[in-house]
Design a protein around this motif. Structure first.
Motif: not given
Lengths: 199, 96
Positions: B88, A17, B22, B84-85, B19-20, B15-16, A13-14, B81, A1, B9-12, A9-10, A3-4, A6-7
């Motif tokens: 990024l 949710n 968090a 990590y953010v 993120s949930i 990380l998901a 997802t958030m 987390f 993944m 954390l650097h796995s899809e 995805l975060i 960096a873009r 990953s961000l």
């Protein structure tokens, strides 16, 4: 993944949710809005037809019907939905509204039943609508701020302060229940708005 | 010099999951599965890895008669987390 990715995805997802959790709150707003509309219309019709304000005791049935229905609503599909800060704040606001409203109603009934001064008791009993509509408007306005939605914030002010103004300006009698009918419709529409925040 | 991205954390999927967690106090396994679209087996493995790293706690219990697995982010997980953010964002701003 990257960096873009990953961000992204975060963020996705958030957001999903948060929307799923707030969506559940929307269903509760619709349920209580519909109940409020139905009960206010029932009290209005019965009070006007018979001339007896005692039909207001019907209001105590509303939480008894509403809470089991709300529980069923959660069990059906969203049983595993977690709580987030928004849903917890919304639940706290409306639970507080419910506790305060029922308490005001109970104290008024007790006061009216034991106080020998008929003029004073009528005034206290009659002001119950004004007090509850103001509490309702405040709860709705704060909910609007929590979900960051201007129509809900404005609806809260209009229902609370507008309802109070109508109550004091016009001598309404049984028709004062129509203030709650309006509040119920507004509450259900708020639920629809909150549900649409998911999209 | 770029900060190193946390390999946990650097796995899809992990990380998901983070993120949930968090955004909530805790979350049910079935809810996380639904949100991520992962298989039960894969999700269990990734949750174990996050738990072993001390980023989440896993509690097994019952809701009525049904078994229930609840995941919750730890303060160490929240810190990781957040770091990590931030990392990024530094990568992305350097790339502009």
């Amino acid at each position: 993944m990257t960096a873009r990715e990953s961000l992204a995805l975060i963020t996705e997802t958030m957001n999903n949710n948060r929307k799923d959790i707030i969506f559940r709150s929307g269903k509760h707003f619709i349920l209580w809005g519909v109940l409020l509309t139905l009960f206010s219309l029932a009290v209005f019709i019965l009070w006007r037809a018979t001339g007896h304000a005692q039909w207001n005791f019907l209001w105590f049935v509303m939480p008894a019907v509403g809470f089991p229905l709300a529980h069923l609503l959660d069990r059906k599909k969203d049983a595993d939905l977690p709580e987030n800060v928004f849903s917890r704040i919304l639940s706290s606001i409306w639970l507080s509204f419910c506790i305060f409203s029922v308490s005001v109603a109970v104290f008024t009934v007790l006061y009216v039943s034991v106080n020998p001064n008929p003029i004073g008791t009528i005034a206290v009993g009659a002001s119950l609508t004004a007090q509850i509509v103001l509490l309702f408007g405040m709860a709705l306005t704060i909910s609007g701020f929590v979900v960051k939605n201007w129509p809900v914030i404005v609806a809260g002010f209009v229902t609370g302060i507008g309802g109070l103004a109508i109550y004091y300006i016009v001598d309404l009698g049984a028709a004062q229940m129509l203030i709650f009918t309006f509040a119920g419709v507004v509450l259900a529409l708020t639920g629809v708005i909150i549900k649409n925040l998911r999209r | 010099m770029f900060p190193k991205l946390d390999p946990i954390l650097h796995s899809e999927l992990r990380l998901a999951v983070m993120s949930i967690l968090a955004g909530v106090e805790d979350a049910d396994f079935t809810y996380i599965k639904k949100q991520t679209g992962a298989t039960s087996g894969n999700l269990s493995v990734q949750i174990d890895k996050l738990s072993a790293a001390g980023y989440i706690t896993v509690e097994k219990g019952f809701k009525g008669k049904m078994p229930r697995t609840t995941c919750r982010m730890t303060p160490a997980g929240r810190e990781a987390f957040s770091t990590y953010v931030t990392a990024l964002q530094e990568y992305l701003s350097a790339g502009k």
